[in-house]
Motif scaffolding. Structure first.
Motif, PDB file in Angstrom:
ATOM      1  N   ASN A   1      -2.684   2.610   0.802  1.00  0.00           N
ATOM      2  CA  ASN A   1      -3.069   2.722   2.210  1.00  0.00           C
ATOM      3  C   ASN A   1      -3.975   1.574   2.630  1.00  0.00           C
ATOM      4  OD1 ASN A   1      -1.590   5.019   2.786  1.00  0.00           O
ATOM      5  ND2 ASN A   1      -3.253   6.399   2.200  1.00  0.00           N
TER       6      ASN A   1
ATOM      7  N   GLU B   1      -4.110  -1.433   1.217  1.00  0.00           N
ATOM      8  CA  GLU B   1      -3.294  -2.649   1.258  1.00  0.00           C
ATOM      9  C   GLU B   1      -2.441  -2.682   2.519  1.00  0.00           C
ATOM     10  OE1 GLU B   1      -1.087  -2.593  -2.368  1.00  0.00           O
ATOM     11  OE2 GLU B   1      -2.733  -3.412  -3.541  1.00  0.00           O
ATOM     12  N   ARG B   2      -1.850  -1.553   2.870  1.00  0.00           N
ATOM     13  CA  ARG B   2      -1.020  -1.477   4.072  1.00  0.00           C
ATOM     14  C   ARG B   2      -1.853  -1.800   5.310  1.00  0.00           C
ATOM     15  NH1 ARG B   2       0.433   3.674   3.782  1.00  0.00           N
ATOM     16  NH2 ARG B   2       1.737   3.213   2.001  1.00  0.00           N
ATOM     17  N   TYR B   3      -3.073  -1.257   5.382  1.00  0.00           N
ATOM     18  CA  TYR B   3      -3.945  -1.501   6.524  1.00  0.00           C
ATOM     19  C   TYR B   3      -4.310  -2.981   6.625  1.00  0.00           C
ATOM     20  CZ  TYR B   3      -8.202  -1.764   9.273  1.00  0.00           C
ATOM     21  OH  TYR B   3      -9.145  -2.133  10.188  1.00  0.00           O
TER      22      TYR B   3
END
Length: 79
Positions: A21, A23-25
């Motif tokens: 999460n 890394e995605r952000y």
């Protein structure tokens, strides 16, 4: 032992999800610099290094000697 193993697996799974999460952000909020453009490997050009191979042979022993002196330095504890 089995319950602790299961709890450890659950915590590991939650940690992986949290990392994904984050890394995605951060990837979603990151933008490319303006001069950077998307490209393909076929668009890249190989440019040979201008340094002569003889220079590398002369410099390498100096670099190795410097690295040896760094290895011998004492390690300081703490930050």
């Amino acid at each position: 032992s089995f319950s602790r193993l299961q709890m450890t697996r659950d915590l590991n799974h939650r940690l992986e999800e949290a990392t994904a999460n984050l890394e995605r952000y951060y990837l979603a909020t990151t933008t490319l610099a303006k001069p950077m453009v998307a490209t393909k490997a076929t668009d890249l050009l190989y440019i040979k290094s201008p340094r002569d191979e003889r220079d590398a042979v002369i410099v390498l022993p100096r670099v190795l000697a410097h690295l040896r002196t760094l290895v011998r330095l004492p390690v300081r504890q703490g930050y």
